[in-house]
Design a protein around this motif. Structure first.
Motif, PDB file in Angstrom:
ATOM      1  N   LEU A  93      18.478 -26.147  -7.050  1.00 40.61           N
ATOM      2  CA  LEU A  93      19.640 -25.810  -7.874  1.00 40.61           C
ATOM      3  C   LEU A  93      19.855 -26.831  -8.994  1.00 40.61           C
ATOM      4  O   LEU A  93      20.182 -26.467 -10.124  1.00 40.61           O
ATOM      5  CB  LEU A  93      20.885 -25.694  -6.993  1.00 40.61           C
ATOM      6  N   VAL A  94      19.678 -28.100  -8.680  1.00 39.95           N
ATOM      7  CA  VAL A  94      19.839 -29.129  -9.715  1.00 39.95           C
ATOM      8  C   VAL A  94      18.794 -28.943 -10.814  1.00 39.95           C
ATOM      9  O   VAL A  94      19.106 -29.016 -12.004  1.00 39.95           O
ATOM     10  CB  VAL A  94      19.748 -30.542  -9.106  1.00 39.95           C
ATOM     11  N   THR A  95      17.548 -28.702 -10.414  1.00 36.30           N
ATOM     12  CA  THR A  95      16.482 -28.524 -11.395  1.00 36.30           C
ATOM     13  C   THR A  95      16.680 -27.260 -12.227  1.00 36.30           C
ATOM     14  O   THR A  95      16.453 -27.245 -13.432  1.00 36.30           O
ATOM     15  CB  THR A  95      15.119 -28.457 -10.683  1.00 36.30           C
ATOM     16  N   MET A  96      17.156 -26.209 -11.593  1.00 32.48           N
ATOM     17  CA  MET A  96      17.309 -24.925 -12.276  1.00 32.48           C
ATOM     18  C   MET A  96      18.467 -24.915 -13.273  1.00 32.48           C
ATOM     19  O   MET A  96      18.367 -24.350 -14.373  1.00 32.48           O
ATOM     20  CB  MET A  96      17.518 -23.801 -11.259  1.00 32.48           C
TER      21      MET A  96
ATOM     22  N   SER B 227      36.870 -17.011 -11.612  1.00 32.00           N
ATOM     23  CA  SER B 227      36.934 -17.337 -10.188  1.00 32.00           C
ATOM     24  C   SER B 227      37.347 -16.131  -9.344  1.00 32.00           C
ATOM     25  O   SER B 227      37.182 -16.151  -8.116  1.00 32.00           O
ATOM     26  CB  SER B 227      37.929 -18.485  -9.956  1.00 32.00           C
ATOM     27  N   GLU B 228      37.865 -15.096 -10.007  1.00 35.20           N
ATOM     28  CA  GLU B 228      38.267 -13.887  -9.286  1.00 35.20           C
ATOM     29  C   GLU B 228      37.079 -12.990  -8.977  1.00 35.20           C
ATOM     30  O   GLU B 228      37.196 -12.059  -8.174  1.00 35.20           O
ATOM     31  CB  GLU B 228      39.290 -13.106 -10.127  1.00 35.20           C
ATOM     32  N   TYR B 229      35.931 -13.246  -9.615  1.00 34.67           N
ATOM     33  CA  TYR B 229      34.752 -12.424  -9.360  1.00 34.67           C
ATOM     34  C   TYR B 229      33.992 -12.974  -8.153  1.00 34.67           C
ATOM     35  O   TYR B 229      33.780 -14.193  -8.060  1.00 34.67           O
ATOM     36  CB  TYR B 229      33.821 -12.429 -10.572  1.00 34.67           C
ATOM     37  N   ASN B 230      33.594 -12.095  -7.234  1.00 34.90           N
ATOM     38  CA  ASN B 230      32.776 -12.586  -6.136  1.00 34.90           C
ATOM     39  C   ASN B 230      31.437 -13.082  -6.701  1.00 34.90           C
ATOM     40  O   ASN B 230      31.039 -12.706  -7.800  1.00 34.90           O
ATOM     41  CB  ASN B 230      32.597 -11.536  -5.035  1.00 34.90           C
ATOM     42  N   GLU B 231      30.762 -13.904  -5.950  1.00 35.51           N
ATOM     43  CA  GLU B 231      29.631 -14.630  -6.517  1.00 35.51           C
ATOM     44  C   GLU B 231      28.422 -13.745  -6.818  1.00 35.51           C
ATOM     45  O   GLU B 231      27.655 -14.025  -7.737  1.00 35.51           O
ATOM     46  CB  GLU B 231      29.276 -15.804  -5.604  1.00 35.51           C
ATOM     47  N   GLU B 232      28.250 -12.652  -6.068  1.00 36.18           N
ATOM     48  CA  GLU B 232      27.173 -11.716  -6.405  1.00 36.18           C
ATOM     49  C   GLU B 232      27.450 -11.074  -7.761  1.00 36.18           C
ATOM     50  O   GLU B 232      26.536 -10.921  -8.587  1.00 36.18           O
ATOM     51  CB  GLU B 232      27.031 -10.651  -5.324  1.00 36.18           C
ATOM     52  N   LEU B 233      28.689 -10.689  -7.989  1.00 34.59           N
ATOM     53  CA  LEU B 233      29.053 -10.104  -9.276  1.00 34.59           C
ATOM     54  C   LEU B 233      28.906 -11.143 -10.383  1.00 34.59           C
ATOM     55  O   LEU B 233      28.421 -10.838 -11.479  1.00 34.59           O
ATOM     56  CB  LEU B 233      30.490  -9.578  -9.227  1.00 34.59           C
TER      57      LEU B 233
ATOM     58  N   ASP C 252      18.056 -15.704 -16.454  1.00 33.35           N
ATOM     59  CA  ASP C 252      17.122 -14.594 -16.539  1.00 33.35           C
ATOM     60  C   ASP C 252      16.952 -13.949 -15.167  1.00 33.35           C
ATOM     61  O   ASP C 252      17.549 -14.391 -14.172  1.00 33.35           O
ATOM     62  CB  ASP C 252      15.787 -15.032 -17.133  1.00 33.35           C
ATOM     63  N   LYS C 253      16.118 -12.913 -15.121  1.00 30.41           N
ATOM     64  CA  LYS C 253      15.957 -12.145 -13.885  1.00 30.41           C
ATOM     65  C   LYS C 253      15.431 -13.000 -12.739  1.00 30.41           C
ATOM     66  O   LYS C 253      15.920 -12.923 -11.607  1.00 30.41           O
ATOM     67  CB  LYS C 253      15.012 -10.971 -14.134  1.00 30.41           C
ATOM     68  N   ASN C 254      14.432 -13.841 -13.029  1.00 32.80           N
ATOM     69  CA  ASN C 254      13.852 -14.679 -11.979  1.00 32.80           C
ATOM     70  C   ASN C 254      14.849 -15.706 -11.467  1.00 32.80           C
ATOM     71  O   ASN C 254      14.925 -15.967 -10.256  1.00 32.80           O
ATOM     72  CB  ASN C 254      12.596 -15.381 -12.493  1.00 32.80           C
ATOM     73  N   GLN C 255      15.608 -16.309 -12.385  1.00 31.62           N
ATOM     74  CA  GLN C 255      16.627 -17.265 -11.973  1.00 31.62           C
ATOM     75  C   GLN C 255      17.690 -16.588 -11.112  1.00 31.62           C
ATOM     76  O   GLN C 255      18.136 -17.147 -10.105  1.00 31.62           O
ATOM     77  CB  GLN C 255      17.276 -17.904 -13.194  1.00 31.62           C
ATOM     78  N   LYS C 256      18.072 -15.377 -11.510  1.00 33.49           N
ATOM     79  CA  LYS C 256      19.086 -14.658 -10.741  1.00 33.49           C
ATOM     80  C   LYS C 256      18.587 -14.367  -9.327  1.00 33.49           C
ATOM     81  O   LYS C 256      19.331 -14.487  -8.346  1.00 33.49           O
ATOM     82  CB  LYS C 256      19.450 -13.367 -11.452  1.00 33.49           C
ATOM     83  N   THR C 257      17.304 -14.028  -9.218  1.00 34.40           N
ATOM     84  CA  THR C 257      16.720 -13.767  -7.894  1.00 34.40           C
ATOM     85  C   THR C 257      16.786 -15.013  -7.013  1.00 34.40           C
ATOM     86  O   THR C 257      17.164 -14.947  -5.835  1.00 34.40           O
ATOM     87  CB  THR C 257      15.261 -13.305  -8.038  1.00 34.40           C
ATOM     88  N   GLU C 258      16.427 -16.168  -7.595  1.00 39.89           N
ATOM     89  CA  GLU C 258      16.450 -17.416  -6.823  1.00 39.89           C
ATOM     90  C   GLU C 258      17.873 -17.839  -6.500  1.00 39.89           C
ATOM     91  O   GLU C 258      18.151 -18.360  -5.408  1.00 39.89           O
ATOM     92  CB  GLU C 258      15.730 -18.519  -7.599  1.00 39.89           C
ATOM     93  N   LEU C 259      18.795 -17.598  -7.430  1.00 35.65           N
ATOM     94  CA  LEU C 259      20.190 -17.937  -7.173  1.00 35.65           C
ATOM     95  C   LEU C 259      20.775 -17.056  -6.078  1.00 35.65           C
ATOM     96  O   LEU C 259      21.593 -17.517  -5.279  1.00 35.65           O
ATOM     97  CB  LEU C 259      21.007 -17.803  -8.467  1.00 35.65           C
TER      98      LEU C 259
END
Length: 249
Positions: free
Chosen positions: A244-247, A189-195, A207-214
């Motif tokens: 988000l639910v589907t992913m 929880s100490e890490y910012n969400e981008e990190l 994966d890379k595509n999921q990270k892009t969508e997130l």
């Protein structure tokens, strides 16, 4: 119209046509677009379909070719009609009444609630349920924020379950040398969400595509969660929750 009425003219049809008809009926009346075999079977039982115990619904769906699409596997596998499938059912099944917009919205919310109810983690499920509550009353910004909280909780759980504190720390500090040394689950929880998203990708949690969508979802959350002129509409909030639910769940 009840499902039992809709299926009555199809009583002499094969198993597959009736299964596809059930999917179209639930899609049009509840707004639900994805179905497990268990959900389809329950609907057929409620409609008092004879001989249902002997039906191999998964097999009938697998042989439906381009009329259906599926994702997942095992008990989490979900099925949905394609446009080809909808056209096929409409060609042999009775016409369905057109719903009023208010009924359609209720159906869409009910479908989201059904999806959220399948989330196994109780905390993530609670946050996702609050997101749907907010969507239902038109609090779209709050809906976007709550579903993101559920997503972050899930990502943290996956990172902690899939790796170890040393590997997590190494991944985090490779992007931010000042990142906290991870010793326990709560340290995530100490890490910012981008990190957090970058760590999740580095450790193979997404994966890379999921990270892009997130990352896009995070940007929307940031816009919805801070004072500004952003006013997301119902469709945007609903799509955000569904994605988000589907992913992740």
């Amino acid at each position: 119209m009840k499902l039992i009425e809709y299926l009555a003219p199809l009583k002499n049809a094969g198993q597959q046509p009736r299964i596809l008809a059930v999917m179209l009926f639930l899609e049009r009346t509840r707004g639900q677009t994805k179905f497990t075999v268990a959900e389809i079977r329950a609907a057929l039982v409620d409609a008092r379909t004879t001989g249902i115990k002997g039906w191999n619904i998964a097999s009938r769906l697998s042989s439906a070719r381009d009329r259906v699409h599926s994702t997942g596997s095992g008990t989490t596998r979900v099925w949905e009609l394609t446009d080809t499938g909808r056209a096929a059912v409409e060609a042999f099944a009775p016409p369905l009444p057109v719903e009023a917009p208010g009924v359609a919205k209720q159906s869409e919310v009910a479908a989201l609630r059904a999806q959220v109810a399948t989330i196994q983690d109780a905390e993530a499920r609670a946050f996702a349920s609050e997101a749907v509550d907010c969507l239902e009353v038109g609090a779209h910004r709050a809906a976007i924020v709550f579903i993101w909280v559920a997503a972050v909780h899930e990502i943290q759980e996956r990172i902690w379950s899939a790796s170890n504190p040393s590997a997590i720390t190494t991944a985090a500090q490779s992007h931010n040398p000042k990142a906290k040394v991870c010793k326990k689950r709560d340290d995530l929880s100490e890490y910012n969400e981008e990190l957090l998203l970058q760590v999740a990708q580095d450790l193979g949690v997404v994966d890379k595509n999921q990270k892009t969508e997130l990352k896009k979802a995070l940007d929307l959350r940031n816009g919805a969660g801070h004072p500004n002129k952003l006013r997301p509409g119902e469709h945007k909030a609903k799509a955000h929750i569904e994605e988000l639910v589907t992913m992740l769940f």
